[in-house]
Scaffold this motif. Structure first.
Motif, mmCIF file in Angstrom:
data_model
loop_
_atom_site.group_PDB
_atom_site.id
_atom_site.type_symbol
_atom_site.label_atom_id
_atom_site.label_comp_id
_atom_site.label_asym_id
_atom_site.label_seq_id
_atom_site.Cartn_x
_atom_site.Cartn_y
_atom_site.Cartn_z
ATOM 1 N N PHE A 1 -3.104 -6.517 3.528
ATOM 2 C CA PHE A 1 -4.010 -5.461 3.079
ATOM 3 C C PHE A 1 -4.652 -4.747 4.270
ATOM 4 O O PHE A 1 -4.727 -3.522 4.314
ATOM 5 N N ARG A 2 -5.112 -5.510 5.264
ATOM 6 C CA ARG A 2 -5.714 -4.905 6.453
ATOM 7 C C ARG A 2 -4.671 -4.112 7.249
ATOM 8 O O ARG A 2 -4.941 -3.017 7.752
ATOM 9 N N MET A 3 -3.491 -4.681 7.370
ATOM 10 C CA MET A 3 -2.440 -4.005 8.138
ATOM 11 C C MET A 3 -2.016 -2.698 7.480
ATOM 12 O O MET A 3 -1.680 -1.715 8.160
ATOM 13 N N GLN A 4 -2.023 -2.655 6.147
ATOM 14 C CA GLN A 4 -1.631 -1.438 5.438
ATOM 15 C C GLN A 4 -2.585 -0.299 5.779
ATOM 16 O O GLN A 4 -2.164 0.848 5.992
ATOM 17 N N ASN A 5 -3.874 -0.639 5.842
ATOM 18 C CA ASN A 5 -4.844 0.399 6.203
ATOM 19 C C ASN A 5 -4.631 0.899 7.628
ATOM 20 O O ASN A 5 -4.703 2.086 7.922
ATOM 21 N N ARG A 6 -4.361 -0.043 8.524
ATOM 22 C CA ARG A 6 -4.118 0.353 9.906
ATOM 23 C C ARG A 6 -2.822 1.156 10.041
ATOM 24 O O ARG A 6 -2.737 2.107 10.816
ATOM 25 N N SER B 1 -4.082 -7.539 18.454
ATOM 26 C CA SER B 1 -4.641 -8.490 17.485
ATOM 27 C C SER B 1 -3.672 -8.718 16.336
ATOM 28 O O SER B 1 -3.484 -9.845 15.868
ATOM 29 N N SER B 2 -3.070 -7.624 15.877
ATOM 30 C CA SER B 2 -2.105 -7.752 14.778
ATOM 31 C C SER B 2 -0.941 -8.623 15.190
ATOM 32 O O SER B 2 -0.444 -9.447 14.408
ATOM 33 N N TRP C 1 -4.272 -11.085 2.473
ATOM 34 C CA TRP C 1 -5.432 -10.413 3.086
ATOM 35 C C TRP C 1 -5.036 -9.674 4.361
ATOM 36 O O TRP C 1 -5.452 -8.541 4.586
ATOM 37 N N PHE C 2 -4.188 -10.301 5.176
ATOM 38 C CA PHE C 2 -3.739 -9.679 6.415
ATOM 39 C C PHE C 2 -2.892 -8.427 6.135
ATOM 40 O O PHE C 2 -3.029 -7.396 6.798
ATOM 41 N N LYS D 1 -6.004 -3.110 18.793
ATOM 42 C CA LYS D 1 -5.703 -3.444 17.401
ATOM 43 C C LYS D 1 -4.280 -3.958 17.262
ATOM 44 O O LYS D 1 -4.005 -4.899 16.535
#
Length: 741
Positions: free
Chosen positions: A194-199, A5-6, A191-192, A2
């Motif tokens: 938002f996904r990164m915040q969850n991770r 990918s980030s 969008w990215f 992960k």
């Protein structure tokens, strides 16, 4: 996976953003370049139109009869200015006002050329009008040229303006496209994020657990280091040293520091004990009192249970023995009368062999048989001979319920040498006092004999004046010889016929014990049965005089060395009838020679040991190298030829090559002052080497320094370990501060 990918996504967004930023920058720059390229030509056209219009109006005034118009100022100079601007534009030159770019446009070039021709026509017509003011055709030609110039300039300005607006419109379209791209990238970025915040929330929880574990690890290390710093080595580091390299290093550091502290404590314990007992031994107390003080303090200092001090008595007799001078057990002085003969028990064996005896398995009946120290059974027995210069003066016996450590035994052995030296000095002082008293008695006897002889000679003086003179001379000679030398007379078979007191005192006999005894009583068994001894008397019987140093044995068995002359006395026929011996006691000189030889051998061995284990170098009083051993050459990576003659300052690191301080250092050494410290040197290759050494001046017989001798050993590893430990402590402090923040 992960995280990787980030990173890729972030890198892609960053590259896209960078490309868009470059495109925006390119559009802005291209727009500015477009205006910078075309605006000078627009400005030039407007300027030329304005200037030529003013020139045309001034020319019209002049032609209308206004003579106040200055053609040069109002017409010629403005036209020249316009012509200069057009020429600069044609050549694409930079002026004070504008910079003209090369357009590569034939239409623009043609219009500029036509405008230049029109301006030149205006200039030539102005000149003609000035020369021929009445010619009206010149006025018409001037107006036509002016109109033609205005047309060309207007066409030039319109053409350039159109090109500039066209390129600006194209760039505006590109800007719109870039704006759309920015909006798209912004949406993707949101969008990215938002996904990164969850991770990140998941990763944050994991990191908190790791930080908590690391903080606990650092706290344990900090407590461990603080305990070591305060000198407490009891705490253990509760970490797995096999998985944690720093924990393993700290544990190793603890072991090294603990070993160093134990060694320092033992060394300080030995030095303190020797200093305290040195003060005690220098006291003027009697031997009995001194012995009690020595044994009581020693038992308490070693935390032993019992101790005894045996001193050799009757050394000058045939049956010497050890006498218990002082005993101490269980915090009390013991009054025990014990005598031990050579070879009797462990104490007698220690006396004979002159070596220490350390017994850990003590027999149940040992104390009752040989010790005399009491009834308690110790765990170990230590017997140390009181020996100095290979001569034993007694035995020190100690018993303890705990086994003595090696450093404690080493301390007792060093102390035994000091005790032996004190006993030796006490015996020497006693012997000296006895000899002084004996010498005084002999002096009184000699004075009495002299007086008696003087009276006898006075009675014979009246009748034997000539004999008196001869007798007086002989008497004085005999008296001198008798007072200063040991004399004896022997018959030709070797039997004693006469001896003087010096001889008797030297050999320890009375006159009755030696008269008519054979000379062999004064030599040892080996010599009296030798062929050399038989040859000795054969030579005397042949009338030969013998002069040499001889080894003799006194009554008490002590060795006596004499410088002797054996001279045969001849009768009238030349036949030997008596042997007269004149001898001087050189025992002390021979003993001193042996002592000096022994000291020289010991010093030679010590120098060999020092030279084999330490680095040594010799300097003259100016600091130049005059001698060096291989250890020092290996330490600094020099050859002997390279280092000989170098000055000491050349062996120092550049930052320590202070000439003034170096001169002061060697000036102190030249006055006899020694330096013992840690010093930093540099090798031939320039690397640093730390040594622990002493710079000591070597003095001559007058006490003046001749040279400087340096003894040193390499402590670079210890210095590196200290630096490593300090670096690790600093790293721990930084980690601790980071966690606190």
């Amino acid at each position: 996976m992960k995280l990787r990918s980030s990173v890729y996504i972030t890198a892609a967004v960053a590259v896209a953003g960078a490309l868009i930023a470059l495109m925006v920058f390119w559009v802005q720059k291209k727009t500015i370049d477009t205006y910078d390229t075309y605006m000078p030509y627009v400005t030039l056209g407007n300027n030329v139109k304005n200037i030529t219009t003013k020139s045309h109006l001034s020319f019209e005034k002049y032609t209308s009869g206004d003579q106040s118009v200055d053609l040069k100022e109002k017409v010629f100079e403005p036209l020249n200015e316009s012509l200069s601007g057009l020429m600069d534009a044609k050549r694409a030159q930079q002026t004070d006002l504008d910079k003209y770019a090369m357009l590569n446009d034939e239409h623009v070039s043609r219009l500029i050329d036509q405008s230049i021709v029109s301006v030149e026509n205006l200039k030539s017509l102005s000149v003609k009008k000035q020369e021929s003011a009445e010619d009206e055709s010149i006025d018409r030609s001037f107006s036509a040229a002016y109109d033609h110039l205005q047309v060309n300039i207007n066409e030039l300005v319109d053409h350039v303006t159109n090109k500039m607006e066209t390129e600006a419109a194209n760039l505006q379209l590109v800007s719109i496209v870039i704006t759309i791209l920015i909006v798209v990238i912004f949406v993707l970025l949101c969008w990215f994020i938002f996904r990164m915040q969850n991770r990140n929330e998941t990763v944050s929880k994991e990191n908190k657990e790791k930080l908590k574990h690391e903080k606990e690890r650092i706290d344990k290390m900090t407590v461990f280091v603080d305990s070591i710093t305060s000198g407490n080595f009891e705490n253990d580091l509760e970490l797995d040293a096999e998985k944690d390299a720093l924990a393993a290093t700290l544990s190793k550091m603890k072991g090294q520091l603990q070993a160093n502290q134990q060694e320092d404590n033992r060394r300080n314990w030995i030095n303190t004990g020797l200093a305290n007992f040195g003060e005690l031994l220098r006291s003027d107390a009697e031997m009995a009192t001194l012995g009690d003080s020595i044994i009581s303090n020693l038992v308490n200092y070693l935390k032993a249970n019992q101790g005894g001090l045996f001193v050799i008595e009757g050394a000058d007799t045939s049956e010497p023995y050890l006498e218990l001078k002082a005993a101490y057990a269980y915090q009390r002085k013991k009054y025990v009368d014990v005598k031990i003969y050579p070879g009797q028990g462990l104490t007698g064996q220690c006396w004979i062999e002159g070596q220490r005896v350390f017994l850990k398995e003590v027999p149940d009946d040992y104390m009752n048989i040989t010790s005399g120290l009491g009834e308690a059974l110790p765990s170990c027995i230590l017997l140390i001979p009181l020996k100095i210069n290979d001569e034993t003066y007694g035995v020190l016996e100690l018993a303890s319920f705990h086994v003595f450590e090696d450093f404690e035994i080493e301390f007792v052995e060093k102390l035994a040498e000091s005790i032996a030296s004190t006993i030796s000095n006490a015996k020497i002082n006693s012997t000296t006092q006895e000899l002084l008293e004996s010498s005084q008695e002999q002096s009184e006897m000699l004075r009495a004999q002299e007086e008696e002889m003087r009276q006898n000679m006075e009675e014979l003086q009246a009748t034997q004046e000539e004999m008196e003179r001869v007798s007086t001379e002989m008497r004085e000679q005999i008296k001198i010889i008798d007072m200063t030398m040991a004399t004896a007379e022997f018959d030709m078979s070797g039997h004693v016929k006469e001896v003087n007191d010096n001889f008797l005192n030297l050999m320890g006999y009375t006159k009755a014990e030696v008269i008519d005894k054979h000379h062999r009583m004064f030599v040892n068994d080996e010599e009296k049965n030798s062929a050399e001894y038989a040859t000795f008397w054969e030579k005397l019987n042949r009338g030969e005089s013998l002069n040499a140093e001889y080894h003799r044995v006194a009554k008490n068995g002590a060795d006596v060395w004499i410088k002797g002359i054996y001279t045969p006395l001849l009768d009238k026929t030349g036949r030997p009838v008596r042997v007269v011996k004149f001898a001087q006691n050189i025992t002390k000189e021979r003993q001193q020679q042996r002592n000096l030889a022994k000291i020289a051998n010991e010093m030679t061995e010590q120098l060999k040991v020092i030279n084999a284990t330490m680095s040594t170098v010799e300097f003259d009083l100016k600091g130049n190298v005059i001698g060096v051993n291989n250890n020092f050459l290996d330490l600094l990576s020099y050859t002997k030829e390279e280092i000989m003659g170098l000055n000491h300052i050349s062996l120092l690191p550049p930052e320590e090559q202070d000439v003034e301080r170096h001169v002061e250092f060697w000036a102190d050494l030249a006055t006899g002052q020694s330096y013992n410290n840690e010093f930093r040197l540099k090798t031939k290759g320039g690397s640093d080497v730390w040594i622990k050494g002493m710079y000591s001046p070597v003095l001559n017989n007058e006490g003046e320094p001749l040279k400087v001798l340096t003894f040193a050993y390499d402590i670079s590893i210890e210095k590196a370990q200290q630096d490593m430990m300090m670096d690790q402590l600093k790293e721990l402090d930084e980690l601790k501060r980071t966690l606190q923040v």
